[in-house]
Enzyme design. Structure first.
Site, PDB file in Angstrom:
ATOM      1  N   HIS A  95      10.881   4.742   2.278  1.00  0.00           N
ATOM      2  CA  HIS A  95       9.901   4.276   1.289  1.00  0.00           C
ATOM      3  C   HIS A  95       8.605   3.898   2.007  1.00  0.00           C
ATOM      4  O   HIS A  95       8.634   3.411   3.137  1.00  0.00           O
ATOM      5  CB  HIS A  95      10.445   3.076   0.512  1.00  0.00           C
ATOM      6  CG  HIS A  95       9.565   2.692  -0.632  1.00  0.00           C
ATOM      7  ND1 HIS A  95       8.457   1.895  -0.472  1.00  0.00           N
ATOM      8  CD2 HIS A  95       9.598   3.024  -1.939  1.00  0.00           C
ATOM      9  CE1 HIS A  95       7.859   1.750  -1.643  1.00  0.00           C
ATOM     10  NE2 HIS A  95       8.531   2.427  -2.556  1.00  0.00           N
ATOM     11  N   GLU A 165       6.230  10.010  -3.893  1.00  0.00           N
ATOM     12  CA  GLU A 165       5.575   8.758  -4.263  1.00  0.00           C
ATOM     13  C   GLU A 165       4.267   8.619  -3.489  1.00  0.00           C
ATOM     14  O   GLU A 165       4.269   8.126  -2.351  1.00  0.00           O
ATOM     15  CB  GLU A 165       6.491   7.576  -3.920  1.00  0.00           C
ATOM     16  CG  GLU A 165       7.862   7.669  -4.567  1.00  0.00           C
ATOM     17  CD  GLU A 165       8.493   6.293  -4.713  1.00  0.00           C
ATOM     18  OE1 GLU A 165       8.858   5.957  -5.842  1.00  0.00           O
ATOM     19  OE2 GLU A 165       8.581   5.552  -3.715  1.00  0.00           O
TER      20      GLU A 165
HETATM   21  P1  PGA Z   1       6.123   0.994  -8.890  1.00  0.00           P
HETATM   22  O1  PGA Z   1       6.933   1.266  -7.537  1.00  0.00           O
HETATM   23  O2  PGA Z   1       6.806   1.775  -9.973  1.00  0.00           O
HETATM   24  O3  PGA Z   1       6.213  -0.477  -9.083  1.00  0.00           O
HETATM   25  O4  PGA Z   1       4.726   1.485  -8.644  1.00  0.00           O
HETATM   26  C1  PGA Z   1       7.417   2.558  -7.284  1.00  0.00           C
HETATM   27  C2  PGA Z   1       8.151   2.606  -5.972  1.00  0.00           C
HETATM   28  O5  PGA Z   1       7.768   1.929  -5.018  1.00  0.00           O
HETATM   29  O6  PGA Z   1       9.137   3.350  -5.857  1.00  0.00           O
END
Ligand code: PGA
Length: 247
Positions: A95, A165
């Site tokens: 992540h 992401e």
């Molecule tokens: P968020 O986080 O939906 O709060 O933007 C997404 C993530 O970090 O996977």
């Protein structure tokens, strides 16, 4: 198969996570056609959530991180077998918050992906470009390089889930993407022989349907907007409608 997952990140006590899991267990029952729901609590609540849902639950439970070694002198770390013992069937890897704050690199992501596969769990590998890289025009190349690094040496990429992401879209300082900003990376990721590509970063009940409709999106990986169980279930209904429409 469509996917809807949430990571609780560093939120929720065991009691709060258990209450959430109870809501999901009651609402999801035997499962949702065409959708694989999953929840990734923090490590302290992982076993609790897995126990509440039950081992055969259609809702998979995951870990937010795991070390690549099976055991040993790695103070503060948790191994893949330990996460499996606690009930995890998915392990989130790389992540952007871990890449930014905890030294996660393409090398550790590759090692961890291999470890998760070795133990028969599903790696959920997070990839995404920074705002600077995007502005300089290198976003898609950076995303593909991260994915390639994770998949290096992997014999069964079809066991791997990718979460795309963009760093600039994640969290309270992030902003929801316009479709054209994420379409190029999604189009490239769709060519990878992986199990699925999820989109994550500022997903909300308002934009979920739009994001699910983008080519290359097999599901959503949600933070803040899914930390309330009822909100998660509303998102799940959206994903289920989408799965039914595409079936
Ligand atoms: P968020 O986080 O939906 O709060 O933007 C997404 C993530 O970090 O996977």
């Amino acid at each position: 198969m469509r996917w809807l997952g949430t990571s609780f990140k560093m939120t929720k006590t065991r009691a709060e996570a258990a209450a959430y899991a109870v809501r999901l267990r009651q609402a999801v029952g035997e499962g949702v056609d065409g959708v694989c729901p999953f929840v990734i609590p923090s490590a302290t609540a992982l076993a609790t959530v897995a126990d509440v849902l039950g081992r055969d639950s259609p809702v998979l439970v995951g870990a937010q991180n795991a070390h690549w070694a099976d055991e040993g002198a790695w103070t503060g770390e948790i191994s893949v077998p330990q996460t499996a013992d606690a009930g995890a069937r998915i392990v989130e890897i790389g992540h952007s918050e871990r890449r930014a704050h905890f030294g996660e690199s393409d090398t550790t992501v590759r090692l961890k992906t291999a470890a998760v596969l070795r133990h028969g769990l599903v790696p959920l590998v997070c990839v995404g470009e920074s705002e600077e890289t995007r502005a300089a025009g290198g976003g898609t190349a950076a995303v593909l390089a991260q994915a390639a690094a994770a998949l290096e040496g992997v014999r069964n990429p079809q066991d791997v889930l990718i979460a795309y992401e963009p760093v600039w879209a994640i969290g309270e300082h992030g902003r929801a993407p316009r479709p054209e900003e994420i379409a190029p990376a999604l189009a490239e990721l769709a060519d990878l022989p992986v199990r699925g590509v999820l989109y994550g970063g500022s997903v909300s009940e308002d934009n979920a349907a739009l994001l699910l409709g983008l080519p290359g999106v097999d599901g959503l990986f949600v933070g803040r907007a899914a930390w309330d169980a009822q909100a998660y279930l509303r998102l799940l209904a959206t994903v289920a409608r989408h799965a039914a429409a595409g079936a």
